[in-house]
Design a protein around this motif. Sequence first.
Motif, PDB file in Angstrom:
ATOM      1  N   GLU A  83       0.794  -1.237   0.169  1.00  0.00           N
ATOM      2  CA  GLU A  83       0.101   0.029   0.101  1.00  0.00           C
ATOM      3  C   GLU A  83       0.942   1.320  -0.034  1.00  0.00           C
ATOM      4  O   GLU A  83       0.624   2.300  -0.731  1.00  0.00           O
ATOM      5  N   LEU A  84       2.075   1.323   0.767  1.00  0.00           N
ATOM      6  CA  LEU A  84       2.577   2.491   0.705  1.00  0.00           C
ATOM      7  C   LEU A  84       3.439   2.661  -0.530  1.00  0.00           C
ATOM      8  O   LEU A  84       3.509   3.840  -1.141  1.00  0.00           O
ATOM      9  N   SER A  85       3.886   1.596  -0.927  1.00  0.00           N
ATOM     10  CA  SER A  85       4.718   1.631  -2.418  1.00  0.00           C
ATOM     11  C   SER A  85       3.497   2.142  -3.401  1.00  0.00           C
ATOM     12  O   SER A  85       3.865   2.851  -4.438  1.00  0.00           O
ATOM     13  N   ASN A  86       2.612   1.342  -3.418  1.00  0.00           N
ATOM     14  CA  ASN A  86       1.638   1.953  -4.511  1.00  0.00           C
ATOM     15  C   ASN A  86       0.861   3.594  -4.465  1.00  0.00           C
ATOM     16  O   ASN A  86       0.872   4.123  -5.506  1.00  0.00           O
TER      17      ASN A  86
ATOM     18  N   LEU B 246      10.833  -6.791  -3.418  1.00  0.00           N
ATOM     19  CA  LEU B 246      11.871  -6.020  -4.248  1.00  0.00           C
ATOM     20  C   LEU B 246      10.904  -5.076  -4.900  1.00  0.00           C
ATOM     21  O   LEU B 246      11.383  -3.856  -5.145  1.00  0.00           O
ATOM     22  N   LEU B 247       9.745  -5.511  -5.362  1.00  0.00           N
ATOM     23  CA  LEU B 247       8.955  -4.434  -6.201  1.00  0.00           C
ATOM     24  C   LEU B 247       8.597  -3.185  -5.305  1.00  0.00           C
ATOM     25  O   LEU B 247       8.524  -2.030  -5.673  1.00  0.00           O
ATOM     26  N   ASP B 248       8.087  -3.422  -4.053  1.00  0.00           N
ATOM     27  CA  ASP B 248       7.674  -2.435  -3.065  1.00  0.00           C
ATOM     28  C   ASP B 248       8.991  -1.265  -3.016  1.00  0.00           C
ATOM     29  O   ASP B 248       9.004  -0.101  -3.256  1.00  0.00           O
ATOM     30  N   LEU B 249      10.222  -2.044  -2.835  1.00  0.00           N
ATOM     31  CA  LEU B 249      11.319  -1.213  -2.571  1.00  0.00           C
ATOM     32  C   LEU B 249      11.627  -0.499  -3.708  1.00  0.00           C
ATOM     33  O   LEU B 249      11.877   0.719  -3.605  1.00  0.00           O
ATOM     34  N   SER B 250      11.623  -1.073  -4.986  1.00  0.00           N
ATOM     35  CA  SER B 250      11.896  -0.507  -6.030  1.00  0.00           C
ATOM     36  C   SER B 250      11.076   0.826  -6.446  1.00  0.00           C
ATOM     37  O   SER B 250      11.537   1.648  -6.979  1.00  0.00           O
ATOM     38  N   MET B 251       9.899   0.388  -6.276  1.00  0.00           N
ATOM     39  CA  MET B 251       8.763   1.477  -6.660  1.00  0.00           C
ATOM     40  C   MET B 251       8.959   2.642  -5.583  1.00  0.00           C
ATOM     41  O   MET B 251       8.535   3.793  -5.861  1.00  0.00           O
ATOM     42  N   ILE B 252       9.258   2.404  -4.339  1.00  0.00           N
ATOM     43  CA  ILE B 252       9.435   3.525  -3.346  1.00  0.00           C
ATOM     44  C   ILE B 252      10.603   4.486  -3.642  1.00  0.00           C
ATOM     45  O   ILE B 252      10.469   5.726  -3.736  1.00  0.00           O
TER      46      ILE B 252
ATOM     47  N   ALA C 183       9.619   7.736   4.322  1.00  0.00           N
ATOM     48  CA  ALA C 183      10.816   7.538   4.534  1.00  0.00           C
ATOM     49  C   ALA C 183      11.307   7.472   5.938  1.00  0.00           C
ATOM     50  O   ALA C 183      11.909   6.415   6.488  1.00  0.00           O
ATOM     51  N   ILE C 184      10.624   8.401   6.812  1.00  0.00           N
ATOM     52  CA  ILE C 184      10.807   7.947   8.316  1.00  0.00           C
ATOM     53  C   ILE C 184      10.322   6.810   8.665  1.00  0.00           C
ATOM     54  O   ILE C 184      11.012   6.071   9.630  1.00  0.00           O
ATOM     55  N   TYR C 185       9.082   6.500   8.308  1.00  0.00           N
ATOM     56  CA  TYR C 185       8.632   5.280   8.977  1.00  0.00           C
ATOM     57  C   TYR C 185       9.481   3.904   8.423  1.00  0.00           C
ATOM     58  O   TYR C 185       9.810   3.358   9.290  1.00  0.00           O
TER      59      TYR C 185
END
Length: 183
Positions: free
Chosen positions: A4-7, A41-47, A27-29
């Motif tokens: 949800e965060l990355s989306n 990895l998809l979440d991290l790369s999207m972020i 970022a702080i979270y």
Amino acid sequence: NAQELSNILWAYARIDHVDTQLFNKVAIYICGRDSLTNFNLLDLSMIVWSSAKVGCYNEALFDKIASYCVHNEILLATEADEKNISMLIWAYATVKSSNHAVLFETLTEHVLSLDNLDSFDSFALTNLIWGLNQFTTPPTELLYKVIDAAVNRDDAKALVRISKSLFPGKKEICLAGLTNKCT
């Protein structure tokens, strides 16, 4: 949750909406978490892609994600596909994050370990080469893999984009021996 965060960040980046407060809170979270195991990895790369796209670079966030990717061999072995790799490289190159050379080396080694780059679309190939060119000269073996993938597609526009990423500043590029096309 992580997806949800990355989306949310991805949606903001896709419409070029800059909400510095939102990006900083995320970022702080993330930086406050002991572990990133809930993130794929998809979440991290999207972020990082989203953050770079809207210009909300947070050094601590990029450091934490780079370190996690570099030290998590299973993550790269199981989740490092063309989209994730090209998004990571593009994001770190876009923010001119030169202190993440190990991440670039790790991702380059992973790409070199692949049999071919047929699964990489032309944008992923372009982002890969453009991003690596921001910090180093990509290995010749990688350049040939990228050119082979582009030539095999017989996609002239893709070949032009990739050629311009491979050889910035050149007006015309002829890939003698690989194709009879000049860009």
